[in-house]
Design a protein around this motif. Structure first.
Motif, PDB file in Angstrom:
ATOM      1  N   LEU A   1       0.829  -1.333   0.227  1.00  0.00           N
ATOM      2  CA  LEU A   1       0.003   0.037  -0.091  1.00  0.00           C
ATOM      3  C   LEU A   1       0.772   1.327   0.053  1.00  0.00           C
ATOM      4  O   LEU A   1       0.405   2.093  -0.578  1.00  0.00           O
ATOM      5  CB  LEU A   1      -0.970   0.063   1.186  1.00  0.00           C
ATOM      6  CG  LEU A   1      -2.053  -1.057   1.257  1.00  0.00           C
ATOM      7  CD1 LEU A   1      -2.846  -1.061   2.383  1.00  0.00           C
ATOM      8  CD2 LEU A   1      -2.811  -1.123  -0.066  1.00  0.00           C
TER       9      LEU A   1
ATOM     10  N   PHE B   1      -4.019   0.463   7.570  1.00  0.00           N
ATOM     11  CA  PHE B   1      -5.439   0.908   6.970  1.00  0.00           C
ATOM     12  C   PHE B   1      -5.583   2.362   6.664  1.00  0.00           C
ATOM     13  O   PHE B   1      -6.537   2.688   5.833  1.00  0.00           O
ATOM     14  CB  PHE B   1      -6.371   0.424   7.913  1.00  0.00           C
ATOM     15  CG  PHE B   1      -6.671  -1.081   8.032  1.00  0.00           C
ATOM     16  CD1 PHE B   1      -7.622  -1.647   7.532  1.00  0.00           C
ATOM     17  CD2 PHE B   1      -6.117  -1.904   8.946  1.00  0.00           C
ATOM     18  CE1 PHE B   1      -7.740  -3.119   7.196  1.00  0.00           C
ATOM     19  CE2 PHE B   1      -6.461  -3.275   8.856  1.00  0.00           C
ATOM     20  CZ  PHE B   1      -7.334  -3.741   8.032  1.00  0.00           C
TER      21      PHE B   1
ATOM     22  N   LEU C   1      -4.660   2.585   3.064  1.00  0.00           N
ATOM     23  CA  LEU C   1      -5.951   1.847   2.450  1.00  0.00           C
ATOM     24  C   LEU C   1      -7.145   3.020   2.225  1.00  0.00           C
ATOM     25  O   LEU C   1      -7.457   3.186   1.034  1.00  0.00           O
ATOM     26  CB  LEU C   1      -6.618   0.593   3.105  1.00  0.00           C
ATOM     27  CG  LEU C   1      -7.747  -0.019   2.356  1.00  0.00           C
ATOM     28  CD1 LEU C   1      -7.327  -0.311   0.986  1.00  0.00           C
ATOM     29  CD2 LEU C   1      -8.341  -0.923   3.139  1.00  0.00           C
ATOM     30  N   GLY C   2      -7.101   3.744   3.222  1.00  0.00           N
ATOM     31  CA  GLY C   2      -8.237   5.036   2.863  1.00  0.00           C
ATOM     32  C   GLY C   2      -7.747   6.231   2.147  1.00  0.00           C
ATOM     33  O   GLY C   2      -8.599   6.467   1.269  1.00  0.00           O
TER      34      GLY C   2
ATOM     35  N   CYS D   1      -8.335   4.689  -1.507  1.00  0.00           N
ATOM     36  CA  CYS D   1      -9.537   4.643  -1.667  1.00  0.00           C
ATOM     37  C   CYS D   1     -10.150   6.089  -2.129  1.00  0.00           C
ATOM     38  O   CYS D   1     -10.955   6.276  -2.976  1.00  0.00           O
ATOM     39  CB  CYS D   1     -10.434   4.230  -0.657  1.00  0.00           C
ATOM     40  SG  CYS D   1     -10.221   2.400  -0.299  1.00  0.00           S
TER      41      CYS D   1
ATOM     42  N   PRO E   1     -14.804   2.170  -4.906  1.00  0.00           N
ATOM     43  CA  PRO E   1     -13.322   2.107  -4.130  1.00  0.00           C
ATOM     44  C   PRO E   1     -13.592   2.093  -2.649  1.00  0.00           C
ATOM     45  O   PRO E   1     -13.107   1.353  -1.975  1.00  0.00           O
ATOM     46  CB  PRO E   1     -12.433   3.299  -4.733  1.00  0.00           C
ATOM     47  CG  PRO E   1     -13.193   3.577  -6.074  1.00  0.00           C
ATOM     48  CD  PRO E   1     -14.338   3.324  -5.846  1.00  0.00           C
TER      49      PRO E   1
ATOM     50  N   GLY F   1     -12.712  -0.704  -0.209  1.00  0.00           N
ATOM     51  CA  GLY F   1     -12.115  -0.495   1.081  1.00  0.00           C
ATOM     52  C   GLY F   1     -12.892  -1.032   2.384  1.00  0.00           C
ATOM     53  O   GLY F   1     -12.127  -1.392   3.383  1.00  0.00           O
TER      54      GLY F   1
ATOM     55  N   LEU G   1     -11.510  -3.844   4.899  1.00  0.00           N
ATOM     56  CA  LEU G   1     -11.560  -3.665   6.413  1.00  0.00           C
ATOM     57  C   LEU G   1     -12.197  -4.778   7.171  1.00  0.00           C
ATOM     58  O   LEU G   1     -11.990  -5.212   8.151  1.00  0.00           O
ATOM     59  CB  LEU G   1     -12.014  -2.168   6.642  1.00  0.00           C
ATOM     60  CG  LEU G   1     -12.148  -1.852   8.030  1.00  0.00           C
ATOM     61  CD1 LEU G   1     -11.043  -1.707   8.632  1.00  0.00           C
ATOM     62  CD2 LEU G   1     -13.158  -0.486   8.054  1.00  0.00           C
TER      63      LEU G   1
ATOM     64  N   PHE H   1      -8.429   3.918   8.977  1.00  0.00           N
ATOM     65  CA  PHE H   1      -9.362   3.856   7.616  1.00  0.00           C
ATOM     66  C   PHE H   1      -9.692   5.244   7.336  1.00  0.00           C
ATOM     67  O   PHE H   1      -9.826   5.811   6.185  1.00  0.00           O
ATOM     68  CB  PHE H   1     -10.229   2.676   7.122  1.00  0.00           C
ATOM     69  CG  PHE H   1     -10.968   2.552   5.991  1.00  0.00           C
ATOM     70  CD1 PHE H   1     -10.124   2.411   4.723  1.00  0.00           C
ATOM     71  CD2 PHE H   1     -12.134   2.964   6.009  1.00  0.00           C
ATOM     72  CE1 PHE H   1     -10.978   2.426   3.471  1.00  0.00           C
ATOM     73  CE2 PHE H   1     -12.754   2.761   4.527  1.00  0.00           C
ATOM     74  CZ  PHE H   1     -12.120   2.550   3.830  1.00  0.00           C
TER      75      PHE H   1
END
Length: 299
Positions: free
Chosen positions: A149, A196, A199-200, A203, A230, A234, A238, A256
């Motif tokens: 990521l 995470f 990841l956010g 997204c 997206p 995500g 999660l 996130f």
């Protein structure tokens, strides 16, 4: 007056009609012509030229708005240098775990997330807890996903901005959890909150990219849902990976959503602030945050 491009035909008619300029249309084969009165010809040329100028400005503005989020992400979704940087960062995290494991338990005790202590002013725990792990399995899991990521985020934003936003999002999530869950007495540690957050961030960027792409496509149901796909993906990740037994669900969820917020903020970073000097400043900033947090922890 010949209309050489078909997509200009109807807009030109609207321009002429808005100025009460009389015209007739003649088709010669596949070519369309606008027949104008001689006295109206200069005014028609002036109005059509003004329309073309404004249309060109609007198109340039749309390109400027979409290029940093769409063009750059599409062309540079993976960078070898970003992968090397991400691998280096998490290797250093692995080396730090070995270093801490060989020391007295006081390092871990002083660095873990503890809501009550954070509310009492020990804010460094929001950062130090991101660098501590329970065991090698815990660390290697975060190392694997974090490296992937961080590579993707670094390819889009630059490695410096990606690292700084990852760290700040993770720290903000830890701070918010200390106040959102004042009744929590457990201790937490691990880089998964920051992972995470990455990841956010991704997204948020993908959602905005799809929103700009959807503007140029048909208005079908799937096209209308593109901006939120997206986010749904995500949330699915999660739910699948962030809710394992004994995991810090609150930390994962808040990481996130803080990543989403910083991801939308990062869309406003101009191209001039993504150059190497600014990336280097972000590296220094992230490094200083690590050092200062541990310095305060060990006082």
């Amino acid at each position: 007056m010949p209309v050489l491009e078909a997509e200009r035909f109807l807009p030109w008619l609207a321009v002429l009609a808005s100025q009460d300029i009389d015209y007739t249309i003649e088709d010669v084969g596949r070519q369309q012509f606008l027949i104008l009165n001689r006295r109206d010809f200069p005014a028609a040329l002036q109005e059509l030229a003004l329309y073309e100028e404004n249309a060109a400005k609007l198109y340039e503005r749309q390109v400027r708005l979409s290029e940093p989020m769409v063009g750059r992400e599409a062309k540079h979704s993976f960078s070898v240098s970003a992968f090397a940087f991400a691998a280096l960062y998490f290797i250093l995290l692995l080396r730090f775990h070995v270093f801490v494991s060989e020391l007295t338990p006081s390092w871990r005790h002083r660095g873990v997330w503890h809501g009550e202590h954070i509310r009492q002013g020990q804010l460094w725990r929001c950062i130090t807890s991101l660098t501590l792990h329970a065991d090698y399995a815990h660390l290697l899991s975060n190392l694997f996903w974090g490296c992937i990521l961080l590579t993707l985020a670094g390819s889009i934003l630059g490695t410096g901005w990606a690292l700084l936003l990852m760290l700040s999002s993770g720290a903000l999530a830890n701070l918010l959890n200390a106040y959102i869950f004042p009744q929590a007495h457990y201790r937490a540690l691990g880089a998964s909150t920051a992972v995470f957050a990455l990841l956010g961030i991704l997204c948020a960027h993908a959602g905005m990219r799809n929103m700009y792409s959807a503007k140029n496509s048909e208005n079908g149901l799937l096209q209308q849902m593109q901006p939120i796909l997206p986010l749904l993906a995500g949330l699915a990740i999660l739910a699948a990976w962030g809710t394992a037994a004994k995991s810090d669900l609150a930390g994962h969820a808040s990481g996130f959503f803080c990543g989403l917020l910083t991801g939308f903020f990062s869309l406003k970073i101009p191209a001039g602030l993504r150059t190497w000097p600014w990336q280097f400043m972000c590296w220094l900033g992230a490094g200083l945050l690590h050092l200062l947090a541990w310095q305060y922890a060990m006082r």
